[in-house]
Design a protein around this motif. Structure first.
Motif, PDB file in Angstrom:
ATOM      1  N   ASP A 183       4.452  -6.403   7.144  1.00  0.00           N
ATOM      2  CA  ASP A 183       3.476  -6.510   6.056  1.00  0.00           C
ATOM      3  C   ASP A 183       2.776  -5.174   5.832  1.00  0.00           C
ATOM      4  OD1 ASP A 183       4.157  -9.130   5.793  1.00  0.00           O
ATOM      5  OD2 ASP A 183       2.477  -9.903   6.993  1.00  0.00           O
ATOM      6  N   ILE A 184       2.422  -4.456   6.928  1.00  0.00           N
ATOM      7  CA  ILE A 184       1.747  -3.162   6.788  1.00  0.00           C
ATOM      8  C   ILE A 184       2.673  -2.139   6.135  1.00  0.00           C
ATOM      9  CG2 ILE A 184       0.743  -1.246   8.086  1.00  0.00           C
ATOM     10  CD1 ILE A 184      -0.270  -3.270  10.102  1.00  0.00           C
ATOM     11  N   ASP A 185       3.950  -2.125   6.560  1.00  0.00           N
ATOM     12  CA  ASP A 185       4.906  -1.188   5.971  1.00  0.00           C
ATOM     13  C   ASP A 185       5.074  -1.451   4.476  1.00  0.00           C
ATOM     14  OD1 ASP A 185       5.257  -0.058   8.431  1.00  0.00           O
ATOM     15  OD2 ASP A 185       7.068  -1.208   8.922  1.00  0.00           O
ATOM     16  N   GLU A 186       5.163  -2.734   4.112  1.00  0.00           N
ATOM     17  CA  GLU A 186       5.305  -3.051   2.701  1.00  0.00           C
ATOM     18  C   GLU A 186       4.071  -2.639   1.916  1.00  0.00           C
ATOM     19  OE1 GLU A 186       6.214  -7.141   2.379  1.00  0.00           O
ATOM     20  OE2 GLU A 186       8.258  -6.960   3.149  1.00  0.00           O
ATOM     21  N   ALA A 187       2.880  -2.825   2.506  1.00  0.00           N
ATOM     22  CA  ALA A 187       1.649  -2.453   1.819  1.00  0.00           C
ATOM     23  C   ALA A 187       1.574  -0.939   1.617  1.00  0.00           C
ATOM     24  CB  ALA A 187       0.435  -2.954   2.610  1.00  0.00           C
ATOM     25  N   LEU A 188       1.963  -0.172   2.658  1.00  0.00           N
ATOM     26  CA  LEU A 188       1.950   1.290   2.531  1.00  0.00           C
ATOM     27  C   LEU A 188       2.972   1.764   1.503  1.00  0.00           C
ATOM     28  CD1 LEU A 188       1.588   2.353   6.289  1.00  0.00           C
ATOM     29  CD2 LEU A 188      -0.165   2.415   4.503  1.00  0.00           C
ATOM     30  N   GLY A 189       4.123   1.120   1.482  1.00  0.00           N
ATOM     31  CA  GLY A 189       5.132   1.478   0.491  1.00  0.00           C
ATOM     32  C   GLY A 189       4.643   1.234  -0.926  1.00  0.00           C
ATOM     33  N   GLU A 190       4.000   0.086  -1.129  1.00  0.00           N
ATOM     34  CA  GLU A 190       3.456  -0.213  -2.457  1.00  0.00           C
ATOM     35  C   GLU A 190       2.384   0.790  -2.844  1.00  0.00           C
ATOM     36  OE1 GLU A 190       4.304  -2.360  -4.682  1.00  0.00           O
ATOM     37  OE2 GLU A 190       5.902  -3.320  -3.520  1.00  0.00           O
ATOM     38  N   LEU A 191       1.530   1.185  -1.864  1.00  0.00           N
ATOM     39  CA  LEU A 191       0.478   2.157  -2.150  1.00  0.00           C
ATOM     40  C   LEU A 191       1.073   3.512  -2.516  1.00  0.00           C
ATOM     41  CD1 LEU A 191      -2.535   2.859  -2.216  1.00  0.00           C
ATOM     42  CD2 LEU A 191      -2.406   3.339   0.238  1.00  0.00           C
ATOM     43  N   GLN A 192       2.131   3.908  -1.791  1.00  0.00           N
ATOM     44  CA  GLN A 192       2.778   5.188  -2.088  1.00  0.00           C
ATOM     45  C   GLN A 192       3.387   5.187  -3.481  1.00  0.00           C
ATOM     46  OE1 GLN A 192       5.842   6.234   0.675  1.00  0.00           O
ATOM     47  NE2 GLN A 192       6.055   8.325  -0.056  1.00  0.00           N
ATOM     48  N   ARG A 193       4.071   4.093  -3.832  1.00  0.00           N
ATOM     49  CA  ARG A 193       4.657   4.014  -5.173  1.00  0.00           C
ATOM     50  C   ARG A 193       3.580   4.034  -6.252  1.00  0.00           C
ATOM     51  NH1 ARG A 193       8.337   0.640  -2.361  1.00  0.00           N
ATOM     52  NH2 ARG A 193       7.055  -1.214  -2.754  1.00  0.00           N
ATOM     53  N   LEU A 194       2.443   3.404  -5.983  1.00  0.00           N
ATOM     54  CA  LEU A 194       1.353   3.397  -6.959  1.00  0.00           C
ATOM     55  C   LEU A 194       0.773   4.796  -7.151  1.00  0.00           C
ATOM     56  CD1 LEU A 194      -0.526   1.743  -8.770  1.00  0.00           C
ATOM     57  CD2 LEU A 194      -1.991   1.325  -6.790  1.00  0.00           C
ATOM     58  N   LEU A 195       0.624   5.536  -6.026  1.00  0.00           N
ATOM     59  CA  LEU A 195       0.093   6.901  -6.136  1.00  0.00           C
ATOM     60  C   LEU A 195       1.051   7.800  -6.911  1.00  0.00           C
ATOM     61  CD1 LEU A 195      -1.385   7.391  -2.541  1.00  0.00           C
ATOM     62  CD2 LEU A 195      -2.640   7.081  -4.681  1.00  0.00           C
ATOM     63  N   LEU A 196       2.349   7.677  -6.630  1.00  0.00           N
ATOM     64  CA  LEU A 196       3.323   8.485  -7.359  1.00  0.00           C
ATOM     65  C   LEU A 196       3.308   8.161  -8.847  1.00  0.00           C
ATOM     66  CD1 LEU A 196       6.354   8.416  -4.870  1.00  0.00           C
ATOM     67  CD2 LEU A 196       4.816  10.345  -5.351  1.00  0.00           C
ATOM     68  N   LEU A 197       3.159   6.886  -9.164  1.00  0.00           N
ATOM     69  CA  LEU A 197       3.094   6.501 -10.566  1.00  0.00           C
ATOM     70  C   LEU A 197       1.866   7.098 -11.243  1.00  0.00           C
ATOM     71  CD1 LEU A 197       4.192   4.808 -12.911  1.00  0.00           C
ATOM     72  CD2 LEU A 197       2.873   2.876 -12.042  1.00  0.00           C
ATOM     73  N   ASN A 198       0.740   7.070 -10.542  1.00  0.00           N
ATOM     74  CA  ASN A 198      -0.487   7.644 -11.105  1.00  0.00           C
ATOM     75  C   ASN A 198      -0.343   9.153 -11.320  1.00  0.00           C
ATOM     76  OD1 ASN A 198      -1.793   5.184 -11.193  1.00  0.00           O
ATOM     77  ND2 ASN A 198      -2.708   5.400  -9.165  1.00  0.00           N
ATOM     78  N   VAL A 199       0.271   9.824 -10.320  1.00  0.00           N
ATOM     79  CA  VAL A 199       0.468  11.272 -10.460  1.00  0.00           C
ATOM     80  C   VAL A 199       1.370  11.576 -11.659  1.00  0.00           C
ATOM     81  CG1 VAL A 199       1.512  13.310  -9.374  1.00  0.00           C
ATOM     82  CG2 VAL A 199       0.055  11.776  -8.034  1.00  0.00           C
ATOM     83  N   GLY A 200       2.427  10.775 -11.814  1.00  0.00           N
ATOM     84  CA  GLY A 200       3.321  10.973 -12.948  1.00  0.00           C
ATOM     85  C   GLY A 200       2.605  10.796 -14.278  1.00  0.00           C
ATOM     86  N   VAL A 201       1.770   9.772 -14.353  1.00  0.00           N
ATOM     87  CA  VAL A 201       1.023   9.532 -15.588  1.00  0.00           C
ATOM     88  C   VAL A 201       0.082  10.693 -15.878  1.00  0.00           C
ATOM     89  CG1 VAL A 201      -0.690   8.033 -16.677  1.00  0.00           C
ATOM     90  CG2 VAL A 201       1.225   7.019 -15.422  1.00  0.00           C
ATOM     91  N   MET A 202      -0.599  11.191 -14.836  1.00  0.00           N
ATOM     92  CA  MET A 202      -1.523  12.308 -15.027  1.00  0.00           C
ATOM     93  C   MET A 202      -0.783  13.558 -15.488  1.00  0.00           C
ATOM     94  SD  MET A 202      -4.555  11.241 -14.540  1.00  0.00           S
ATOM     95  CE  MET A 202      -5.384  12.819 -14.481  1.00  0.00           C
ATOM     96  N   LEU A 203       0.410  13.813 -14.939  1.00  0.00           N
ATOM     97  CA  LEU A 203       1.176  14.991 -15.366  1.00  0.00           C
ATOM     98  C   LEU A 203       1.591  14.874 -16.828  1.00  0.00           C
ATOM     99  CD1 LEU A 203       3.432  15.642 -12.226  1.00  0.00           C
ATOM    100  CD2 LEU A 203       1.484  17.013 -13.029  1.00  0.00           C
ATOM    101  N   VAL A 204       2.039  13.661 -17.218  1.00  0.00           N
ATOM    102  CA  VAL A 204       2.415  13.457 -18.617  1.00  0.00           C
ATOM    103  C   VAL A 204       1.240  13.702 -19.537  1.00  0.00           C
ATOM    104  CG1 VAL A 204       3.180  11.745 -20.294  1.00  0.00           C
ATOM    105  CG2 VAL A 204       4.314  11.896 -18.072  1.00  0.00           C
ATOM    106  N   ILE A 205       0.088  13.162 -19.169  1.00  0.00           N
ATOM    107  CA  ILE A 205      -1.110  13.362 -20.009  1.00  0.00           C
ATOM    108  C   ILE A 205      -1.490  14.844 -20.073  1.00  0.00           C
ATOM    109  CG2 ILE A 205      -3.570  12.861 -20.171  1.00  0.00           C
ATOM    110  CD1 ILE A 205      -2.987  10.113 -18.987  1.00  0.00           C
TER     111      ILE A 205
END
Length: 221
Positions: A183-205
């Motif tokens: 469960d912890i590994d899955e939570a960290l993976g989801e958090l990492q994917r969310l951060l990468l998505l946010n970074v991508g959105v910020m770069l596009v903007i």
């Protein structure tokens, strides 16, 4: 004088006899009332059903724990249940229990401990006792399978059965849901994917704003 004494003695003796007899008659009901009423015959259950060559006969005087656990599966049922039950192919093995007072049948129920979606209980309208019952389906307790198995019914042990409670929902708990590390590994993976998505959105903007600013600058010059 002697006759008078004899008459007096006879009168006194008769009075004593009458008094003693009266006390005896009065005392008899009192002693009878003081006697404790006979104990009711021990309760019991008979279980018949899938892979049982002959009914299991459990009695409270020899197996009180098992009898109590089986009766607990049906003692809480309300007066009205669901009129329509699950599909027949989803019920699994059936076990019929007959609740007795001594050796006199009082009520009967059909138990389905392995029904899809949780244990089920069916109460038929026709009962062996004097009372009337309304036919209906009920969700069973989640520990039905283990209670029947402990009583002697040939059922596989359910390690994931929750003790007590009324049924409903799935009885089987996936093993991976009991693994906190996963469960912890899955939570960290989801958090990492969310951060990468946010970074991508910020770069596009950022690139978008930079392009708009450059376009505006060229037009103004």
């Amino acid at each position: 004088m002697v006759r008078q004494v004899r008459r007096l003695l006879a009168a006194v003796t008769g009075a004593l006899i009458v008094t003693a007899a009266s006390l005896a008659l009065v005392g008899a009901p009192v002693r009878a009332a003081g006697v404790a009423p006979p104990k009711p015959p021990p309760a019991g259950v008979d279980i018949s059903g899938d892979r049982l060559g002959e009914p299991l006969r459990l009695r409270a005087d020899t197996q009180p724990v098992e009898v109590g656990a089986v009766i607990d599966q049906v003692s809480w049922l309300g007066s009205t249940g669901q009129q329509r039950g699950p599909a027949a192919d989803s019920l699994g093995p059936k076990y019929t229990i007959v609740v007795l007072a001594g050796e006199v049948p009082r009520s009967t129920y059909d138990l389905y401990p392995l029904a899809r979606g949780g244990p089920r209980v069916y109460r038929p309208a026709r009962q062996p006792g004097p009372g009337k019952a309304k036919a209906g389906w009920f969700f069973g307790r989640l520990n039905m399978s283990e209670s029947l198995r402990t009583a002697g019914v040939p059922l596989e042990r359910q390690f994931d059965t929750v003790s007590g409670g009324v049924g409903g929902g799935e009885r089987v708990i996936p093993e991976d849901s009991m693994n906190p590390a996963q469960d912890i590994d899955e939570a960290l993976g989801e958090l990492q994917r969310l951060l990468l998505l946010n970074v991508g959105v910020m770069l596009v903007i950022t690139f978008g704003l930079a392009g708009i600013a450059l376009l505006i600058r060229r037009r103004t010059h």
